[in-house]
Design a protein around this motif. Structure first.
Motif, PDB file in Angstrom:
ATOM      1  N   SER A  44       1.376  -1.034  -0.083  1.00  0.00           N
ATOM      2  CA  SER A  44       0.124   0.231  -0.182  1.00  0.00           C
ATOM      3  C   SER A  44       1.101   1.305  -0.143  1.00  0.00           C
ATOM      4  O   SER A  44       0.454   2.407  -1.060  1.00  0.00           O
ATOM      5  CB  SER A  44      -1.055  -0.122   1.308  1.00  0.00           C
ATOM      6  N   PRO A  64       0.088   7.133  -0.368  1.00  0.00           N
ATOM      7  CA  PRO A  64      -1.853   6.995  -0.573  1.00  0.00           C
ATOM      8  C   PRO A  64      -2.193   8.206  -0.465  1.00  0.00           C
ATOM      9  O   PRO A  64      -2.374   8.994   0.279  1.00  0.00           O
ATOM     10  CB  PRO A  64      -1.814   5.523  -0.403  1.00  0.00           C
ATOM     11  N   GLU A  65      -2.861   7.943  -1.745  1.00  0.00           N
ATOM     12  CA  GLU A  65      -3.774  10.025  -1.713  1.00  0.00           C
ATOM     13  C   GLU A  65      -5.112   9.478  -0.491  1.00  0.00           C
ATOM     14  O   GLU A  65      -5.083  10.565   0.397  1.00  0.00           O
ATOM     15  CB  GLU A  65      -5.309   9.613  -2.674  1.00  0.00           C
ATOM     16  N   TYR A  66      -5.093   8.139  -0.271  1.00  0.00           N
ATOM     17  CA  TYR A  66      -5.957   8.055   1.340  1.00  0.00           C
ATOM     18  C   TYR A  66      -4.980   8.921   2.807  1.00  0.00           C
ATOM     19  O   TYR A  66      -5.944   8.583   3.837  1.00  0.00           O
ATOM     20  CB  TYR A  66      -6.859   6.498   0.836  1.00  0.00           C
ATOM     21  N   ALA A  67      -4.205   8.469   2.919  1.00  0.00           N
ATOM     22  CA  ALA A  67      -3.477   8.975   3.836  1.00  0.00           C
ATOM     23  C   ALA A  67      -2.714  10.390   4.032  1.00  0.00           C
ATOM     24  O   ALA A  67      -2.546  11.081   5.144  1.00  0.00           O
ATOM     25  CB  ALA A  67      -1.560   8.456   4.141  1.00  0.00           C
ATOM     26  N   GLN A  69      -4.472  14.584   5.669  1.00  0.00           N
ATOM     27  CA  GLN A  69      -5.314  15.016   6.157  1.00  0.00           C
ATOM     28  C   GLN A  69      -6.364  16.150   5.449  1.00  0.00           C
ATOM     29  O   GLN A  69      -6.201  16.398   4.545  1.00  0.00           O
ATOM     30  CB  GLN A  69      -4.708  14.985   7.651  1.00  0.00           C
ATOM     31  N   SER A  75      -1.488  11.895   6.812  1.00  0.00           N
ATOM     32  CA  SER A  75      -0.902  11.775   8.244  1.00  0.00           C
ATOM     33  C   SER A  75       0.076  11.579   8.771  1.00  0.00           C
ATOM     34  O   SER A  75       1.005  10.725   8.729  1.00  0.00           O
ATOM     35  CB  SER A  75      -2.352  10.544   8.613  1.00  0.00           C
ATOM     36  N   THR A  78       0.605   7.673   9.131  1.00  0.00           N
ATOM     37  CA  THR A  78       1.464   6.559   7.796  1.00  0.00           C
ATOM     38  C   THR A  78       2.842   6.862   7.516  1.00  0.00           C
ATOM     39  O   THR A  78       4.075   6.438   7.751  1.00  0.00           O
ATOM     40  CB  THR A  78       0.678   7.511   6.009  1.00  0.00           C
TER      41      THR A  78
END
Length: 162
Positions: A44, A64-67, A69, A75, A78
């Motif tokens: 990931s 990754p994009e989902y990390a 904030q 974050s 991460t």
């Protein structure tokens, strides 16, 4: 001589940590820029062995994009994962067949905001004991110009269980 050969055969027949074995193979081949997709966490973060030797590795990561904030930075969790993973792999690079490790404690200092994109973790074994090891790592942006975070950690060292 027979006892040494018997002992070696016994060691080699013990179960091993496949991540440890893979890191050792890469270092023996002096491989560079190799994807480290041995587990979902490394996959990931698109981990890649950039350079190193036993006890000191440089590992590239991509946040990754989902990390991201709400304030547009990666974050802290991460970034801490990148540091922890880099130190664990570095310790595995020093351990022998049949040995593995687990994080005991992890101290992370966030120094600068980390923005989406690439990072480079430089991890080093500071002290390797029989049961506990101490490591440190720095996490820089992909250009290598800014230190985003640093960490120290202690790891338990133990035999791989079948």
């Amino acid at each position: 001589m027979h006892n040494i050969m018997t002992e070696w055969a016994t060691i080699e027949s013990r179960p091993d940590n496949p991540d440890r074995a893979f890191i050792h193979e890469l270092l023996e081949a002096q491989a560079r820029d190799v994807s480290l997709d041995m587990n979902p966490a490394l996959t990931s973060l698109r981990a890649k062995l950039l350079a190193g030797n036993a006890g000191a590795l440089s590992i590239g990561f991509t946040a990754p994009e989902y990390a991201i904030q709400g304030n547009g930075v990666v974050s802290g969790g991460t970034l801490a994962s990148m540091l922890d993973l880099s130190m664990a792999l570095t310790l595995l690079s020093k351990l022998g067949h049949g040995r593995t490790c687990a994080t005991i404690s992890l101290t992370v200092n966030m120094i600068e905001p980390g923005h989406i994109g690439g990072f480079i973790a430089d991890a080093r074994v500071k002290r390797l004991g029989g049961r506990v090891a101490f490591l440190e790592a720095d996490l820089r942006d992909a250009m290598g110009s800014r230190c985003v975070a640093s960490a120290t950690a202690s790891f338990a060292i133990f035999d791989v269980r079948a």
